[in-house]
Design a protein around this motif. Structure first.
Motif, PDB file in Angstrom:
ATOM      1  N   ALA A 142      -7.708   6.604  -3.812  1.00 37.48           N
ATOM      2  CA  ALA A 142      -8.351   7.057  -2.580  1.00 37.48           C
ATOM      3  C   ALA A 142      -9.822   6.659  -2.566  1.00 37.48           C
ATOM      4  O   ALA A 142     -10.458   6.555  -3.610  1.00 37.48           O
ATOM      5  N   VAL A 167       0.816  -1.215   0.000  1.00 35.53           N
ATOM      6  CA  VAL A 167       0.000   0.000   0.000  1.00 35.53           C
ATOM      7  C   VAL A 167       0.850   1.267   0.000  1.00 35.53           C
ATOM      8  O   VAL A 167       2.001   1.267   0.448  1.00 35.53           O
ATOM      9  N   VAL A 168       0.255   2.331  -0.510  1.00 38.55           N
ATOM     10  CA  VAL A 168       0.837   3.667  -0.319  1.00 38.55           C
ATOM     11  C   VAL A 168      -0.065   4.448   0.644  1.00 38.55           C
ATOM     12  O   VAL A 168       0.212   5.594   0.965  1.00 38.55           O
ATOM     13  N   ASN A 169      -1.130   3.771   1.098  1.00 41.73           N
ATOM     14  CA  ASN A 169      -2.018   4.333   2.117  1.00 41.73           C
ATOM     15  C   ASN A 169      -2.592   5.689   1.771  1.00 41.73           C
ATOM     16  O   ASN A 169      -2.479   6.655   2.536  1.00 41.73           O
ATOM     17  N   VAL A 170      -3.237   5.766   0.625  1.00 37.67           N
ATOM     18  CA  VAL A 170      -3.881   7.028   0.246  1.00 37.67           C
ATOM     19  C   VAL A 170      -5.234   7.131   0.960  1.00 37.67           C
ATOM     20  O   VAL A 170      -5.996   6.168   0.998  1.00 37.67           O
ATOM     21  N   THR A 221      -0.968   9.038 -16.257  1.00 32.47           N
ATOM     22  CA  THR A 221       0.184   8.594 -15.465  1.00 32.47           C
ATOM     23  C   THR A 221       0.455   7.110 -15.727  1.00 32.47           C
ATOM     24  O   THR A 221       1.606   6.697 -15.911  1.00 32.47           O
ATOM     25  N   THR A 228      -0.575   7.109  -7.512  1.00 31.64           N
ATOM     26  CA  THR A 228       0.003   6.372  -8.640  1.00 31.64           C
ATOM     27  C   THR A 228       1.506   6.633  -8.731  1.00 31.64           C
ATOM     28  O   THR A 228       2.304   5.716  -8.930  1.00 31.64           O
ATOM     29  N   LEU A 256      -4.301  -0.948  -8.884  1.00 33.08           N
ATOM     30  CA  LEU A 256      -3.812   0.371  -8.469  1.00 33.08           C
ATOM     31  C   LEU A 256      -4.580   0.909  -7.258  1.00 33.08           C
ATOM     32  O   LEU A 256      -5.802   0.895  -7.231  1.00 33.08           O
ATOM     33  N   GLU A 257      -3.840   1.407  -6.300  1.00 30.81           N
ATOM     34  CA  GLU A 257      -4.472   1.970  -5.098  1.00 30.81           C
ATOM     35  C   GLU A 257      -4.949   3.388  -5.370  1.00 30.81           C
ATOM     36  O   GLU A 257      -4.165   4.260  -5.749  1.00 30.81           O
TER      37      GLU A 257
END
Lengths: 336, 336
Positions: free
Chosen positions: B309, A209-212, B292, A292, B306-307
């Motif tokens: 929000a 995760v990038v935890n958005v 992107t 992204t 893709l993560e």
């Protein structure tokens, strides 16, 4: 929901948490009958609950232990923007005040926070989330340092016949490359999908995760992705950060608003580590680009050059993300 | 602006193009005095001009040579969504009709298109753009097959002491890896930046474009990035495409709207080649993610994972981009 033990709840009548749909329904019913809600906790859930109840016409007092809302997620300067919006909505903020005691019955609650006693009709506890690993421990599963169940990228626990997913399980933080607790709905859904596919005999992996995250207060949207500057420093990363505030579209348009973008990067590599965005509009848009960018491990230079759509009635050629990246590039050059 | 030679302009009084600020000012003044505008050309400029003049209360007739608006950019099915919106605004569309002749004076223009004669007060020609390479040819510079000036990634022409940037010069299409004419404002600005830095003794490079574009008709936003399915086939790429139409947020919200996403990928590699997005809201947001994704050469599988929000009042956990990617994944599996 996790309620710190230092908070003594002498009478839990009219004290609620938000976990299930039924909890929301209960609080919603209280909102019809009662006038004054006290919210304990100034992060996602506390802020969203305060906003929703205020919108329904209640007096709302929000109490936060730290001297700012969104501790750990926004720095003090950015938190001020959120605090101002909440206050403009008519929500009373009590910051830097730890709740010690909650007493009184429904319709007559007393909350002792710091040196104050706040009186209200009912209380919503939004003091955070912790993995409930009781069952996992009983099953002998390994629990990580984060307090979450250890899983591999297939969501398998230390017992390969048992899968775990959701707030209870650790995930890989793609920015820090360390296990983390994501505690976000979208992460839980993705983990569940992977665990389900694998448990059913398929083969799926969860990258991490990038935890958005994002919060919508209507007049203000705010969110972030990756890690904060303070978090980077704690990890021993030599980080640089900038905060810019520019119009979200050409100012000749009456619906142009200022948007605030904070961007954090690693000094040595220029890799973007995280960012936070706050504004009336266009926050989700930029957050998703940032997410992204983070998940592809892009650098500040690459973000500065990133091609984004342009039409004057919606956005500028040089997007706020570009402005922030350019400012960060200058900062990086100065320091090198 | 480029006006095809087949269009005989017998009287150019009241016939305008949109190139300079002054052109817009002239047309704006005509809109105060006259009632009926004829727009020739159903792509970006024609559609935006028609929308703007209609908004100011004029009768507007838009004529397009091809049997649909946005030829080459949107397929027929997607173009229908745009056509419907334009017609709902009260714009009269004449499609599949080549303009042969324009005659009459200002306030009494006659436009022969197909077998019809359309009468109006003034005409706006929005029939496309071609590089003006006259000066470049005189200077002996190489001109590419696209008709644009050949430049390297530093924006240097075949004469290394001469730089070129903007609609006149070719750029690398990052999806096809071939030179292309971008003809977009944001590309021109970026090229100018690179050319300027290098001409002033610096060292900058232009990676290329994914050609993301967007049009805002207020009740409908639409745009695209990368290449279309037809374009992919023309290049001999084995491409697959899907079009999905889902709510842009949970439908319990009164401001939820259907959003249409078309996604094109290469069959052998799963690499995303392009896409188009149309909707009332949230189009810019998804287009920028798609841009992107394209510029990082991501696959359908990576987009599906893709993560992004999530907060219910703004968007779903499974975003329309995810829905499209999932649908395309299924299509790819079937075909392999």
């Amino acid at each position: 929901p996790y309620i710190p033990r230092v908070i003594k709840i002498l009478n839990n009548e009219g004290v609620h948490v938000l976990k299930k749909v039924e909890d929301a329904q209960t609080i919603s019913k209280l909102a019809e009958k009662y006038k004054h809600a006290i919210i304990v906790g100034g992060s996602f859930i506390g802020i969203e609950t305060a906003h929703a109840l205020r919108k329904r016409g209640l007096d709302v007092t929000l109490i936060e232990y730290f001297p700012q809302v969104m501790p750990g997620k926004l720095n003090k300067q950015l938190a001020k923007i959120v605090e101002k919006t909440l206050e403009e909505e008519g929500i009373k903020l009590i910051l830097g005040a730890g709740v010690k005691e909650i007493s009184g019955g429904l319709g007559d609650k007393k909350v002792v926070a710091g040196n104050e006693e706040i009186r209200g009709d009912f209380v919503v506890m939004a003091t955070g989330t912790r993995p409930n690993v009781e069952l996992a421990r009983k099953a002998g599963l390994e629990v990580g340092e984060t307090g979450g169940i250890k899983v591999n990228e297939r969501m398998q626990t230390s017992d390969p016949s048992i899968y775990a997913a959701g707030d209870n399980a650790e995930v890989l933080d793609m920015v820090t490359c360390k296990p983390t607790l994501s505690l976000l709905g979208n992460t839980a859904v993705k983990m569940g999908r992977v665990a389900g596919i694998n448990a059913a005999g398929g083969d799926a992996k969860f990258r991490g995760v990038v935890n958005v995250w994002i919060v919508n207060l209507e007049n203000l949207k705010f969110g972030g992705a990756g890690i904060s500057y303070d978090h980077a420093l704690k990890l021993g990363i030599d980080a640089v950060a900038v905060t810019i505030r520019v119009p979200d579209k050409p100012e000749i348009y009456p619906d142009a608003h200022k948007i605030t973008v904070r961007l954090i990067a690693e000094k040595t590599t220029g890799r973007i580590l995280g960012g936070q965005i706050l504004g009336v509009d266009g926050v989700l848009c930029r957050l998703n680009v940032l997410a992204t960018v983070l998940s592809r491990e892009m650098t500040v230079h690459e973000l500065a050059e990133l091609e984004l759509a342009y039409t004057p009635s919606l956005c500028e050629i040089v997007d706020p993300l570009h402005v922030a990246a350019d400012a960060l590039l200058k900062r990086l050059r100065k320091r090198s």
